[in-house]
Design a protein around this motif. Structure first.
Motif, PDB file in Angstrom:
ATOM      1  N   ARG A  52     -11.951  -2.267   1.930  1.00 47.15           N
ATOM      2  CA  ARG A  52     -10.654  -2.217   1.659  1.00 47.15           C
ATOM      3  C   ARG A  52      -9.892  -0.660   1.611  1.00 47.15           C
ATOM      4  O   ARG A  52     -10.785   0.012   1.809  1.00 47.15           O
ATOM      5  N   ARG A  95      -5.378  -9.247   6.684  1.00 48.51           N
ATOM      6  CA  ARG A  95      -4.484  -8.754   5.495  1.00 48.51           C
ATOM      7  C   ARG A  95      -3.322  -8.153   5.969  1.00 48.51           C
ATOM      8  O   ARG A  95      -3.166  -7.337   7.015  1.00 48.51           O
ATOM      9  N   ASN A 169      -7.604   2.482  -5.791  1.00 50.47           N
ATOM     10  CA  ASN A 169      -8.678   3.619  -5.409  1.00 50.47           C
ATOM     11  C   ASN A 169      -8.052   4.080  -4.021  1.00 50.47           C
ATOM     12  O   ASN A 169      -7.905   3.268  -3.093  1.00 50.47           O
ATOM     13  N   GLN A 207     -10.018  -2.053  -8.918  1.00 42.79           N
ATOM     14  CA  GLN A 207     -10.586  -1.040  -8.049  1.00 42.79           C
ATOM     15  C   GLN A 207     -10.582   0.342  -8.729  1.00 42.79           C
ATOM     16  O   GLN A 207     -11.450   1.152  -8.384  1.00 42.79           O
ATOM     17  N   ASP A 248       0.005   2.103   1.301  1.00 38.81           N
ATOM     18  CA  ASP A 248      -0.381   0.933   2.460  1.00 38.81           C
ATOM     19  C   ASP A 248       0.671   0.869   3.531  1.00 38.81           C
ATOM     20  O   ASP A 248      -0.031   0.575   4.465  1.00 38.81           O
ATOM     21  N   ASN A 258       2.278   0.115  -2.673  1.00 33.09           N
ATOM     22  CA  ASN A 258       0.843   0.662  -2.843  1.00 33.09           C
ATOM     23  C   ASN A 258       0.640  -0.516  -3.764  1.00 33.09           C
ATOM     24  O   ASN A 258       1.434  -1.393  -4.298  1.00 33.09           O
ATOM     25  N   LYS A 259      -0.517  -0.356  -4.461  1.00 29.89           N
ATOM     26  CA  LYS A 259      -1.313  -1.531  -5.121  1.00 29.89           C
ATOM     27  C   LYS A 259      -0.276  -1.980  -6.100  1.00 29.89           C
ATOM     28  O   LYS A 259       0.470  -0.977  -6.847  1.00 29.89           O
TER      29      LYS A 259
END
Ligand code: MRU
Length: 373
Positions: A52, A95, A169, A207, A248, A258-259
């Motif tokens: 990931r 993904r 992360n 994460q 990302d 991003n997350k």
């Protein structure tokens, strides 16, 4: 990166020419190496998050194209082009949000679309290795550039640790080595610049708690785990000097996916005048889009990830046992968006392999002029 004082990258080709990975679904509870021998293994590894993080997803996709191509000779139903088209579509569908995945697929497609199976195979292998090596080199450079930001703050703090907040992360586990957001931290730490990292746990998959805390610990970097909602309070009380997160997908004008939860951290940093930087290699840029909120496809994952939580306990025999437990009523269902978009106006700067720039189209294109060609 070192784990138990042994050097690893997160992905590599073994002596049998198979892809090996560190299984990130069992970290930090147990350390396991998996072998990816076929396309199905590669797709499962990405979608189940055994690998990931944007960079590593891209590198795995690069190797995945090579692994898939190797199986071409064992079938006789499809033409070379149809076979590869089908394989790459399967990898593409694993993904959607991290740009690095399509970046690697596009690079590999230039080979398999141009050459025959026999000609393409060694070239696909070579380019998969090259994509992995570039990921390492770019992340190392991100560390060198970002370290300067930390060093400047450290000078003003007269030897007091620089407190950095990070989300999710974006360390070496999210890439082949070094990481993006954590690469400057490692570079600073290795030069004896005092640093301390506040690690957001990063629900639902944690994460931060499981991976960022693990790798900072392996590198002996001082860190403290915090629940996702603590950051704003710390910022109001001068306990954070700098926020660095990964990315990302980044649009041509600097909006950042991003997350999930990154956006709220950016708002809090903006309100408290705390520098908010995003670190990523250029393989994360999507120069074809400008409006991140409208145009970036946000992955929606199973609600099970939010309804449950995974941890470990010591069983009767004193052994660590991983267990998933439910944290909400049986009837309650969760919705689980994996990423959010932080508009560029909340971002102080972007840390890339070519240097640091403002999160504006003008500044980005000055560093990456090829985006206009
Ligand atoms: O869902 P994941 O774990 O693959 O999410 C990716 C991330 O780790 C983060 O969004 C990260 O900050 C950017 S990827 C280096």
């Amino acid at each position: 990166m070192n784990i138990n004082n042994k050097h690893y990258t997160t992905i590599w080709l073994n002596e049998n020419d198979e892809v090996q990975i560190i299984d990130q679904t069992t970290l930090p509870f147990s350390f396991n190496i998996l072998t990816l021998s076929h396309l199905t293994d590669v797709c499962h590894a990405i979608s189940s998050m055994q690998v990931r993080g944007a960079g590593l997803i891209g590198v795995t996709a690069g190797y995945g194209v090579y692994i898939a191509a190797k199986d071409f000779s064992k079938q006789n139903k499809l033409s070379w082009l149809d076979f590869m088209e089908k394989a790459c579509t399967k990898i593409y569908q694993t993904r959607p949000t991290a740009k690095n995945l399509s970046y690697a697929l596009e690079r590999q497609s230039k080979i398999w679309k141009k050459y025959s199976f026999e000609e393409a195979l060694p070239l696909l292998r070579e380019q998969a290795l090259q994509i992995a090596q570039e990921d390492i080199d770019f992340c190392k450079k991100i560390g060198e550039h970002g370290k300067e930001l930390i060093a400047n703050i450290a000078k003003k703090k007269n030897g007091q640790p620089v407190n950095i907040l990070t989300h999710c992360n974006a360390g070496w586990l999210a890439f082949t080595d070094y990481g993006s957001a954590l690469s400057p931290v490692y570079a600073a730490f290795d030069e004896n610049i005092p640093v301390h990292v506040f690690v957001d746990e990063t629900r639902p998959r944690n994460q931060g708690a499981s991976l960022t805390a693990f790798e900072l610990g392996e590198h002996n970097v001082p860190h403290t785990l915090i629940a996702d909602n603590v950051g704003g309070h710390l910022m109001q009380h001068n306990m954070i000097d700098l926020v660095i997160v990964g990315a990302d997908r980044v649009t041509r004008n600097g909006d950042v996916a991003n997350k999930i939860g990154t956006y709220l951290k950016a708002l809090a940093a903006y309100d408290n005048n705390i520098p908010f930087y995003v670190a990523f290699p250029s393989s994360t840029f999507d120069f074809s889009i400008s409006d991140g909120v409208k145009e970036i496809v946000i992955e929606e994952r199973s609600g099970n990830e939010t309804e449950n939580i995974t941890g470990y306990f010591y069983n009767k025999n004193g052994q660590k046992q991983i267990q998933e437990i439910r944290i909400c009523p049986e009837k309650t269902k969760a919705i689980n968006f994996a990423f959010d978009v932080t508009p560029q106006k909340y971002i102080t700067g972007l840390i890339t392999e070519r240097g640091i720039c403002n999160a504006t189209e003008k500044a980005i294109l000055a560093l990456f002029p090829e985006a206009n060609q």
